[in-house]
Write an enzyme that holds these catalytic residues in place. Structure first.
Site, PDB file in Angstrom:
ATOM      1  N   TYR A   1       8.731  20.217 -10.112  1.00  0.00           N
ATOM      2  CA  TYR A   1       7.558  21.049  -9.719  1.00  0.00           C
ATOM      3  C   TYR A   1       6.619  20.877  -9.147  1.00  0.00           C
ATOM      4  O   TYR A   1       6.561  21.873  -8.263  1.00  0.00           O
ATOM      5  CB  TYR A   1       6.594  20.633 -11.413  1.00  0.00           C
ATOM      6  CG  TYR A   1       5.526  21.418 -10.674  1.00  0.00           C
ATOM      7  CD1 TYR A   1       5.574  22.947 -11.018  1.00  0.00           C
ATOM      8  CD2 TYR A   1       3.943  21.077 -10.584  1.00  0.00           C
ATOM      9  CE1 TYR A   1       4.171  24.043 -11.096  1.00  0.00           C
ATOM     10  CE2 TYR A   1       3.148  21.888 -10.601  1.00  0.00           C
ATOM     11  CZ  TYR A   1       3.747  23.010 -11.009  1.00  0.00           C
ATOM     12  OH  TYR A   1       1.777  23.985 -10.286  1.00  0.00           O
TER      13      TYR A   1
ATOM     14  N   ARG B   1      -5.744  13.898 -11.261  1.00  0.00           N
ATOM     15  CA  ARG B   1      -7.547  14.229 -11.903  1.00  0.00           C
ATOM     16  C   ARG B   1      -7.950  15.274 -12.871  1.00  0.00           C
ATOM     17  O   ARG B   1      -8.642  15.342 -12.754  1.00  0.00           O
ATOM     18  CB  ARG B   1      -8.399  14.527 -10.535  1.00  0.00           C
ATOM     19  CG  ARG B   1      -9.101  14.752 -10.145  1.00  0.00           C
ATOM     20  CD  ARG B   1      -9.864  15.232  -8.579  1.00  0.00           C
ATOM     21  NE  ARG B   1      -8.879  16.621  -8.754  1.00  0.00           N
ATOM     22  CZ  ARG B   1      -8.654  17.013  -7.550  1.00  0.00           C
ATOM     23  NH1 ARG B   1      -9.040  16.380  -6.053  1.00  0.00           N
ATOM     24  NH2 ARG B   1      -8.325  18.020  -7.218  1.00  0.00           N
TER      25      ARG B   1
ATOM     26  N   ARG C   1      -3.888  25.180 -19.195  1.00  0.00           N
ATOM     27  CA  ARG C   1      -2.653  24.852 -18.210  1.00  0.00           C
ATOM     28  C   ARG C   1      -1.811  22.958 -18.802  1.00  0.00           C
ATOM     29  O   ARG C   1      -2.998  22.979 -18.958  1.00  0.00           O
ATOM     30  CB  ARG C   1      -3.024  24.712 -16.757  1.00  0.00           C
ATOM     31  CG  ARG C   1      -3.072  26.029 -16.317  1.00  0.00           C
ATOM     32  CD  ARG C   1      -3.199  26.782 -14.970  1.00  0.00           C
ATOM     33  NE  ARG C   1      -4.132  25.794 -13.877  1.00  0.00           N
ATOM     34  CZ  ARG C   1      -5.326  25.606 -13.601  1.00  0.00           C
ATOM     35  NH1 ARG C   1      -5.364  27.464 -13.903  1.00  0.00           N
ATOM     36  NH2 ARG C   1      -6.021  25.093 -13.142  1.00  0.00           N
TER      37      ARG C   1
ATOM     38  N   PHE D   1      -4.523  15.876  10.870  1.00  0.00           N
ATOM     39  CA  PHE D   1      -4.724  16.932   9.727  1.00  0.00           C
ATOM     40  C   PHE D   1      -4.370  16.324   8.708  1.00  0.00           C
ATOM     41  O   PHE D   1      -4.193  16.300   7.154  1.00  0.00           O
ATOM     42  CB  PHE D   1      -3.627  17.748  10.785  1.00  0.00           C
ATOM     43  CG  PHE D   1      -3.663  19.075   9.859  1.00  0.00           C
ATOM     44  CD1 PHE D   1      -4.212  20.250   9.463  1.00  0.00           C
ATOM     45  CD2 PHE D   1      -2.052  19.400   9.163  1.00  0.00           C
ATOM     46  CE1 PHE D   1      -4.434  21.617   8.419  1.00  0.00           C
ATOM     47  CE2 PHE D   1      -2.164  20.162   8.466  1.00  0.00           C
ATOM     48  CZ  PHE D   1      -2.509  21.446   7.905  1.00  0.00           C
TER      49      PHE D   1
END
Length: 422
Positions: A176, A223, A233, A293
């Site tokens: 997932y 978290r 969910r 980044f």
């Protein structure tokens, strides 16, 4: 007064927030200008950047810090995946409509007039104005188009697979996370290489790129336990949590807090296994804007895991790192040695909190030992900022005199800090 107590407890945050606000952010996000002028691009891209800011305002600033045409490609990549994600999140779309939409979404990139105007999601603008996004996509070089279309297709198929099933095994958890985040890491890596700002190996080594995404996604899932529970969910793998409770929701009950924390610690240990791959990936990067980044979200993630480890607050509210802590990480994580030092610091913090009775304690110690070996390969740890007692005393006095001003400053820097946290 609560804010004042926070500043007094961490006076170095005052200095770092001020340093960040007064120009320190330029080291990691030098192009944080407006949409017009030198943003991602001109013309139709003004909408694209505006759309990115609308859906994830802080992330647009991070994208604009990238060099050259890569900035444009990553901006479009982000907006395409934001549109796809909006379809997945929209519970008003029936499954018999949503599944084929997800499977076919990548094809809409080549259909100039396609848009979706029936979404109820807050980010629906990216679907309603999709013709502008797809037009900018088709203006990209073919090498960028091929990457974005391919990742969009694979992600849509993966999202459809998990619409009607829960994450059961740890293997499915990895699968997932691969679909929703690992593929993002793979796609970005291929864009980095396509731009020639990075070597071809960066885009070719999909295992390392996948780990970059999995580390971030698992951190968010860990978290966000309580938030996800409140919204119905569930992303924690049943294979793990079922050893501690009959239902995942049971962890929110006060009487189950001990087993809840044990499960939390096991999942954090699982996530830490990706850190060696993260460090190897970052060590290959050459371009400074690409390094920043990629590195900033990773150091934010390890700091978040350290804050969550063995912390009952995960099941009672929101665990977040301090803004001063966040800006310090953003300004420090500009080279591989500094990132190794940061990783070392936070895994040591976790190590110090390992309960001797925790079922995962041995596994946690083992993975930390492997991270130590990579973080300190025989050389001294990269220097971090240290503050003298005199400085700290002055900072505490400044906090006492300026706490109200700093409250305003903290809000002003929230967008910049959010760029790294997201």
């Amino acid at each position: 007064m609560e804010l004042l107590r926070k500043w007094l407890g961490h006076p170095e945050d005052i200095y770092n927030l001020l340093r960040f606000k007064m120009g320190g952010y330029r080291a990691v996000m030098p192009r944080m200008d407006t949409v017009s002028g030198g943003g991602c691009a001109g013309g139709g891209m003004r909408f694209a950047v505006a759309g990115a800011r609308c859906s994830r305002r802080s992330f647009a600033a991070v994208i604009q810090a990238l060099d050259g045409e890569l900035r444009h490609a990553v901006c479009i990549f982000y907006l395409v995946l934001r549109a796809l994600d909006t379809v997945e999140d929209d519970m008003s779309i029936p499954l018999d409509v949503k599944v084929p939409m997800l499977h076919e979404f990548h094809s809409h990139l080549y259909q100039p007039d396609w848009k979706y105007t029936e979404s109820k999601e807050k980010d629906r603008q990216v679907l309603e104005d999709f013709p502008t996004i797809s037009m900018e996509f088709r203006n990209l070089s073919k090498v960028y188009q091929d990457v974005i279309s391919d990742i969009c297709h694979k992600m849509g198929v993966g999202m459809a697979e998990f619409l009607e099933k829960k994450v059961d095994s740890q293997h499915e958890w990895d699968k997932y996370c691969h679909y929703v985040a690992g593929l993002v890491g793979i796609g970005l890596s291929r864009l980095f290489s396509a731009s020639e700002l990075e070597d071809s190996i960066v885009g070719q080594d999909t295992d390392l790129a996948n780990s970059m995404g999995l580390f971030l996604q698992k951190t968010n899932i860990i978290r966000d336990y309580l938030e996800d529970q409140l919204e119905g969910r569930e992303f924690w793998p049943r294979e793990v949590w079922s050893r501690y409770a009959k239902k995942l929701s049971d962890f929110a009950k006060p009487e189950n807090i001990d087993v809840a924390v044990q499960c939390l610690n096991e999942l954090i240990t699982n996530a830490l296994h990706h850190v060696p791959d993260v460090l190897t990936y970052l060590s290959r990067l050459k371009n400074q804007s690409v390094f920043n980044f990629c590195a900033i979200p990773q150091v934010m993630a390890i700091a978040t895991l350290a804050a969550c480890y063995n912390n009952q607050q995960v099941f009672r509210g929101v665990v977040k790192i301090r803004k001063g802590q966040a800006v310090t990480l953003m300004m420090d994580a500009t080279n591989i040695q500094a990132v190794k030092a940061i990783m070392y610091q936070y895994v040591e913090e976790i190590y110090q909190k390992i309960p001797s009775t925790d079922p995962s304690s041995n596994k946690t110690q083992q993975v930390i030992a492997s991270i130590r070996a990579i973080s300190l390969p025989g050389g001294p740890m990269a220097s971090r900022h240290h503050y003298s007692p005199i400085y700290l005393s002055c900072a505490m006095l400044l906090a006492a005199l300026s706490w109200q001003y700093l409250s305003t400053l903290s809000k002003a820097t929230e967008e910049y800090v959010g760029a790294g946290e997201n």
